[in-house]
Write a protein that holds these residues in place. Sequence first.
Motif, PDB file in Angstrom:
ATOM      1  N   THR A   1      -8.922   8.869 -10.380  1.00 19.26           N
ATOM      2  CA  THR A   1      -7.513   9.142 -10.085  1.00 19.26           C
ATOM      3  C   THR A   1      -7.138   8.601  -8.710  1.00 19.26           C
ATOM      4  N   CYS A   2      -7.991   8.858  -7.720  1.00 20.89           N
ATOM      5  CA  CYS A   2      -7.739   8.345  -6.366  1.00 20.89           C
ATOM      6  C   CYS A   2      -7.718   6.824  -6.360  1.00 20.89           C
ATOM      7  N   TYR A   3      -8.574   6.212  -7.165  1.00 16.36           N
ATOM      8  CA  TYR A   3      -8.620   4.751  -7.218  1.00 16.36           C
ATOM      9  C   TYR A   3      -7.329   4.192  -7.814  1.00 16.36           C
ATOM     10  N   GLN A   4      -6.794   4.861  -8.823  1.00 14.03           N
ATOM     11  CA  GLN A   4      -5.521   4.425  -9.408  1.00 14.03           C
ATOM     12  C   GLN A   4      -4.383   4.559  -8.404  1.00 14.03           C
ATOM     13  N   ILE A   5      -4.426   5.632  -7.603  1.00 10.23           N
ATOM     14  CA  ILE A   5      -3.420   5.814  -6.549  1.00 10.23           C
ATOM     15  C   ILE A   5      -3.534   4.685  -5.528  1.00 10.23           C
ATOM     16  N   HIS A   6      -4.759   4.336  -5.174  1.00  7.68           N
ATOM     17  CA  HIS A   6      -5.000   3.218  -4.244  1.00  7.68           C
ATOM     18  C   HIS A   6      -4.373   1.936  -4.765  1.00  7.68           C
ATOM     19  N   LYS A   7      -4.573   1.627  -6.045  1.00 12.32           N
ATOM     20  CA  LYS A   7      -4.007   0.405  -6.622  1.00 12.32           C
ATOM     21  C   LYS A   7      -2.487   0.451  -6.639  1.00 12.32           C
ATOM     22  N   LEU A   8      -1.925   1.643  -6.913  1.00 16.15           N
ATOM     23  CA  LEU A   8      -0.469   1.791  -6.964  1.00 16.15           C
ATOM     24  C   LEU A   8       0.147   1.595  -5.575  1.00 16.15           C
ATOM     25  N   ILE A   9      -0.456   2.221  -4.560  1.00  8.34           N
ATOM     26  CA  ILE A   9       0.053   2.079  -3.194  1.00  8.34           C
ATOM     27  C   ILE A   9      -0.036   0.629  -2.730  1.00  8.34           C
ATOM     28  N   THR A  10      -1.147  -0.027  -3.070  1.00  6.63           N
ATOM     29  CA  THR A  10      -1.310  -1.438  -2.715  1.00  6.63           C
ATOM     30  C   THR A  10      -0.222  -2.286  -3.350  1.00  6.63           C
ATOM     31  N   LEU A  11       0.065  -2.031  -4.614  1.00  7.31           N
ATOM     32  CA  LEU A  11       1.098  -2.794  -5.322  1.00  7.31           C
ATOM     33  C   LEU A  11       2.481  -2.542  -4.729  1.00  7.31           C
TER      34      LEU A  11
END
Length: 289
Positions: free
Chosen positions: A135-145
């Motif tokens: 879940t944290c990794y998906q948040i990381h990808k979303l924030i990066t995008l």
Amino acid sequence: MKIKILIPVYNDWQSVSKLISEIDDLAKNINHEISIIVVNDASTHDRDPNNNELNNLISVKILNMKTNQGHARCIATGLKYILEKDEFDYIIPMDGDGEDRPEEINDFLNKIENKDTIPIIGERTKRSESLLFKTCYQIHKLITLVFTGQSIKFGNFTCLPKTMVEKMVNEKATWNSFSGSLRKLEKNLISIPSIRGTRYFGPSKMNFSSLVKHSLSIISVFRKAVLIRSALFIIIYILLIKNHASIITLIPFLFLLYLVYSVSNLALRENMDEFNNSLKNIKDITNLK
């Protein structure tokens, strides 16, 4: 073709030893010259002196660093060393703990049969961590995008042609973030599906704190876009909350200030002078084969 596999390591010698043996087994069925470069990030644990019998690899070298410099900088140092000291056609950087699966090396090599000069990335399709970490990794990808406009679904497990290695060694962002630098330099990437493997030994070293730093390091490569998007967000957000200001409505604003501060601070790690002098940090070289 000459293929160099680049593996950074800090203390996890048991895993690296197993990985090297598995790559050696794979190499007997590969119609390329496979060599391994291990970058020892000033490990505090000694390597097991008992070497595995290696029959199919061309060479195995360990670059022993004088001081610990971190995962990204070990890869950057390895790229520079191979470019300046070795002959090669492609470099495959990968983790040494089993999470980058050695059997997927064949998938990379199948892609280069057409002699393309476009980098190939291992795009994660399945991960083996806990639900919380995923879940944290998906948040990381979303924030990066959201803040950079870049979708980065890969790590250092890639296959780089010599032309790209030359570009990365001359790009200061490589000293700070491998995947961020690669995305900055090349938008047109070939991808293969890559399943995150299970560590050979011990728990994963990627915790929440290291994930945050990893995420911010990637974002810092695109700091100009971050500053522009952050400024626009602040203007719009202030207009939206101007009549409803409170401690709660200030939380997103404080988060954004933290993001901008952290990104700006991490961007200072992009030191080209340190990168250019990185080979001076090599204490000695151990040849296993």
